[in-house]
Structures are given as structure tokens and as C-alpha cells.
Design an enzyme around this catalytic site. Structure first.
Site, mmCIF file in Angstrom:
data_model
loop_
_atom_site.group_PDB
_atom_site.id
_atom_site.type_symbol
_atom_site.label_atom_id
_atom_site.label_comp_id
_atom_site.label_asym_id
_atom_site.label_seq_id
_atom_site.Cartn_x
_atom_site.Cartn_y
_atom_site.Cartn_z
ATOM 1 N N CYS A 89 77.584 19.838 -21.384
ATOM 2 C CA CYS A 89 78.618 20.086 -20.382
ATOM 3 C C CYS A 89 79.518 21.292 -20.667
ATOM 4 C CB CYS A 89 79.472 18.839 -20.209
ATOM 5 S SG CYS A 89 78.544 17.408 -19.623
ATOM 6 N N HIS A 143 84.972 21.311 -18.562
ATOM 7 C CA HIS A 143 84.974 20.078 -19.335
ATOM 8 C C HIS A 143 86.426 19.732 -19.627
ATOM 9 C CE1 HIS A 143 82.728 17.052 -21.507
ATOM 10 N NE2 HIS A 143 83.629 17.105 -22.467
#
Length: 521
Positions: A89, A143
Site C-alpha cells: 500500500c 496510506h
């Protein structure tokens, strides 16, 4: 009596041209600038209806039901072979939101914040903010938490939105769950909250955007289909158990170096999976019944996100914004669903690095353009900037920590032209593991990977002479990457050529393109 017609004098012609030019410029300057709707889905592999064909992730699948994304794809530049720079991510999102590769951002994990370890780079939403746009974010775009300094505050003009119900629905007790209508009425799912907020913001932003007073950059980050696979229970009915099949290759690639393997700890952390006692070691497969349940739940979660994308598209139409809004949709990386015995991401394999990307540009992609050219996620930033007519980004020099705006990608707008030539015959990805950095180059036919030792701070460089493994997969005869042929005699010449290409790297673009065409790889 004859009539003599005199042509305008040169002075008068120049004056007329100047007046017409002024009128045109006023019309252009008065027309509203293009808005941007930037949609990100978490852990979505390109197993969408629009991707059916040779670049589909797996030959074994049900008919994925993604009507809204398929509709968007039919009006977009659809990139069927787009590759992320690192398949997890934060590194991936940091990379495509700054248009810089992990060795420049220095983000390889879920904790490091690029502004602290890489440089004070201008992000994609921040670029639009600096150009007078209302920049609005919600859900998972960067993130969260420390990896982005709290969703990267410099990127937004309005307060960032997080759904209040996410903590309730994010649990390690179960790897998937079909939520009932009663449960959702009491506590709506986080992505339902996000799309509701997105609709609210579109309605708030629409008047100024339509008048040209204030265009918007609206970033909507959906959490699913990320684990745990939680979705409304009605989506299970789309995928009867009889239509769900096991992957055809539930085993690690033959001759794969152990360094390339991910023990899928992210999945094993869930209580229902932990009870199975799986070690995550190479070729320790998940039981068939559990594999089938997980695949069915994943498909259901993808169709759920597709429905929410449909809500956004419908609201754009309703507000009269569809023809003045650029829409991009991406997944932040791919996902293993038991192919090669692997789960989740965290690898350099095709299933992890290959992700969906589509860009809708009103007036340019209305009838849909499908491209099978190799592209990279660092290409997204300069493409959207140019599509909005906000300039062309310069290519980053080798040391760019002090440069706020530049790109390590290439604009994809030339792919819209019917007479384009091949733009980028390669894609680079990487993955860190146990003191090494797996560097991979994907060409039209091959995926070649080396695992050298890696020097991190302060140099961030591989030691090519110290390798923990080498991989080569020939997609012409092995599209599922079932056999590593790096040590096969008949591939020795190919390996030496791909080694040169990998070590040459993306930066020497002219040389690497020349070598790829020369070697026909």
C-alpha cells in the site's frame, strides 16, 4: 461596368487575425477548467470484465460482475498492462502520488513518510491545489497515520474525511464477512460512508466548478477489497459456490529462489485462518474449501466497490459534471488469490504488480481506447496534469530530493492518438526482503528479476555482485509464471540481455528502449 474587388491590405489582415485570436482566447479562458475525480481501490487486481482477454489475471475465474467499471472503461483510456512500482500500500501510493520510484521516495514499508525520508515532494492533489483547485480527500488515498503524516495535510484544502465506522468493521476475528441489511442500517460499511460523503462533496463543489470559479480535485479512496473482505451480503448471490473454482496452479514456481516467496502473514493473522495452523512456507497450500470461500468473498467485495463507483458516476451525470471532469480509477497493486500458492501481495510476481488503471478524459476518450502498451503507475501523475492542461512535468534528475515537482514517469496522453508509436517497452517493480531488494523488469514477453543485497541509508543502492536469487519467466509459453527458467541453458542469452536492461535502469530511457528493440525481448 465592371466591379473591381480589392483584397484587404496586409495591415487589415493582421488586425482581423489579432481580433479573432483575442475572441478565441477569451472563450478558452472563460471555459471552466477540467475537474478531476481520482478513485483508488485497495488490493484490487485487474480481474474486471473490461480486462477479459490475454492480459486477464487468471484463466480460471467466474464472470466478474463489474458493470460500472466496465462502463467507465468503455469511455476511458484503458491500460491493460499497467504495473505498480512496489506491491504494497504505502510504497505504491507514495510512488504514484509523487510520480517517483521507491528508491527516490525511500518508502519501502508502511511507516516511513516520504517528506521525512525522501524529500518535500509536491503530490498530485497538492499540485492541483497549487493551481487553484479545491483539493478534497477521503478514505484511503495515502496510506494513513505515520506513513503519510496523517493523510499528508499539505495535499488538501478542506479537512480530510475518515469514515467513523471503520474501526468496528476492521477486525482480525474473520478474514471475510457478508454484512446483513440490519447490521448495515445500524452501522453502515466504511466505503458506504465514503461514497455518501463523496456525493455530498460533489454537490457542494458543483456550483463553483460549473461556473469556472473553482474547479475541484476530489480523491476517493475505497478500503475494499482489502482484507478482511467485508461487503453487503446480497453480493454473495452474484457468485454461486458452483461457479467458484480453485486456481489452476496452487504451487510455487518450479526452481523459484526462496527469497522470492511471501509467507502471506497478512492473511494468516486472521483468527479463522490462524486456526488452520499454516506456516506460510513454500507450497503449504490453504485448504480447498477455504480457498474457494476466500475467492468468492474477494469477488463479492470487488462487485461491491463497483457498485459504489456507479453511485459516483451517476452523481456526476446528475450534477451535469460528467463532461467537465477527468476520472481516473486505479488499484494500488494486484493480489494473489492462491495462484502459485501465494496470497495477498508483497511479491514481484505478475499477480501482485499488475493492477487496473483507466483514465477518462472528456472529448478525448469518449468512445474508449484500449492500450496493451506497458505502462507504469509513475506515469499517472504527469498524464492527469497534462490532461487538465496544467503543464508538462520535467523528468527528475538522479538526485531530486530538493526538487518539489518532477516525474520519473512518462505521460500517457500520446497513447490516445491513433498513430502513436510504442512509448515504453518496459515496466520496473521492486520488493525488499531480508536485506535484499528484488528488482524486476517486465518486457512484452519476459519478467526478469534479480535479488541483490541492498544498501539503504544513505545510498539506497543495490550491490549487483551479491545476488540471493535470479528469476526469469517467459510469458509467451508460461503466462502463469509456473517455471523459473533463469538457469535453463536455452535462456542463457536472454538472461544476459535482460540483466543488462535491468542494470541500465529506467533513467537511461533512450538506451534501454534501443536495447529492448535490438534484443527483441
Amino acid at each position: 461596368m465592371s466591379t473591381i474587388t480589392r483584397s484587404p491590405s496586409p495591415f487589415f489582415r493582421c488586425l482581423l487575425f489579432f481580433l479573432l485570436l483575442m475572441v478565441c482566447c477569451r472563450r478558452i479562458s472563460a471555459s471552466p477548467r477540467k475537474n478531476v475525480l481520482f478513485i483508488v481501490s485497495d488490493d484490487m487486481r485487474p480481474q474486471l470484465g473490461a480486462y477479459s482477454g490475454p492480459n486477464f489475471p487468471s484463466p480460471i475465474h467466474p464472470q466478474m460482475i463489474t458493470r460500472n467499471l466496465d462502463r467507465l472503461a468503455s469511455e476511458s483510456l484503458l491500460l491493460t498492462r499497467a504495473y505498480v512500482q512496489q506491491a504494497t500500500c504505502s510504497p505504491s501510493r507514495t510512488s504514484f502520488l509523487t510520480s517517483r520510484r521507491p528508491d527516490t521516495t525511500h518508502v519501502y514499508d508502511l511507516k516511513s513518510y516520504f517528506r521525512k525520508v525522501g524529500g518535500n515532494f509536491t503530490t498530485l492533489p497538492q499540485y492541483f491545489k497549487k493551481h487553484g483547485y479545491e483539493s478534497v480527500g477521503m478514505g484511503k488515498v495515502f496510506h494513513p497515520r505515520e506513513a503519510s503524516g496523517g493523510d499528508d495535510p499539505p495535499s488538501w484544502t478542506l479537512p480530510y474525511y475518515h469514515p467513523s465506522n471503520k474501526p468496528y468493521w476492521t477486525t482480525t476475528k474473520r478474514s471475510w464477512y457478508a454484512a446483513t441489511p440490519h447490521e448495515r442500517k445500524k452501522r453502515p460499511l466504511p466505503d458506504e460512508q465514503i461514497v455518501k460523503h463523496a456525493v455530498k462533496m460533489l454537490r457542494k463543489l458543483a456550483p463553483k466548478a460549473k461556473s469556472g470559479q473553482k474547479p475541484f480535485f476530489l480523491a476517493v479512496g475505497f478500503y475494499k477489497p482489502h482484507l478482511p473482505f467485508v461487503f453487503p451480503e446480497e453480493f454473495l448471490a452474484m457468485y454461486p459456490p458452483s461457479e467458484i473454482h480453485l486456481p489452476p496452479n496452487p504451487y510455487a514456481p518450479e526452481n523459484m529462489p526462496s527469497i522470492a516467496w511471501c509467507d502471506y502473514g497478512e492473511l494468516r493473522d486472521y483468527d479463522d485462518i490462524a486456526r488452520l495452523g499454516l506456516s506460510g512456507d513454500i507450497n503449504t497450500t490453504v485448504p480447498s474449501n477455504v480457498t474457494l470461500d476466500l475467492r468468492r468473498a474477494y469477488y463479492s467485495a470487488v462487485s461491491y466497490i463497483d457498485s459504489l463507483v456507479g453511485t459516483l458516476l451517476a452523481e456526476l451525470d446528475h450534477l451535469g459534471l460528467a463532461q467537465s471532469t477527468i476520472i481516473s480509477f486505479v488499484g494500488d497493486h494486484g493480489w494473489h488469490l492462491g495462484e502459485n500458492g501465494e496470497w495477498t501481495k508483497h511479491t514481484n510476481f505478475e499477480q501482485a504488480t499488475h493492477a487496473p488503471m483507466m483514465i477518462r478524459i472528456p472529448g478525448l476518450t469518449d468512445h474508449g481506447i484500449v492500450s496493451d502498451q506497458l505502462v507504469e503507475f509513475v506515469d499517472l501523475y504527469p498524464t492527469i496534469v497534462e490532461a487538465a492542461m496544467l503543464g508538462t512535468l520535467p523528468v527528475c534528475p538522479e538526485e531530486s530530493s530538493h526538487i518539489e515537482v518532477c516525474t520519473e514517469g512518462t505521460s500517457l496522453l500520446p497513447l490516445i492518438s491513433s498513430n502513436y508509436t510504442e512509448r515504453k517497452p518496459y515496466a520496473f517493480s521492486q520488493w525488499p526482503r531480508n536485506g535484499t531488494m528484488g528488482y524486476t523488469i517486465r518486457t512484452s514477453r519476459y519478467r526478469y528479476t534479480e535479488w541483490p543485497k541492498f544498501r539503504s541509508y544513505p545510498v539506497y543502492k543495490p550491490i549487483w555482485s551479491a545476488l540471493a536469487g535470479v528469476e526469469l519467466y517467459d510469458h509467451q509459453i508460461d503466462p502463469e509464471e509456473n517455471r523459473n527458467v533463469a538457469n535453463a541453458t536455452q535462456y542463457a542469452t536472454i538472461c544476459s540481455k535482460l540483466k543488462l536492461l535491468l542494470h541500465t535502469g529506467w533513467r537511461d530511457q533512450q538506451n534501454i528502449q534501443r536495447l529492448i528493440f535490438k534484443y527483441n525481448v
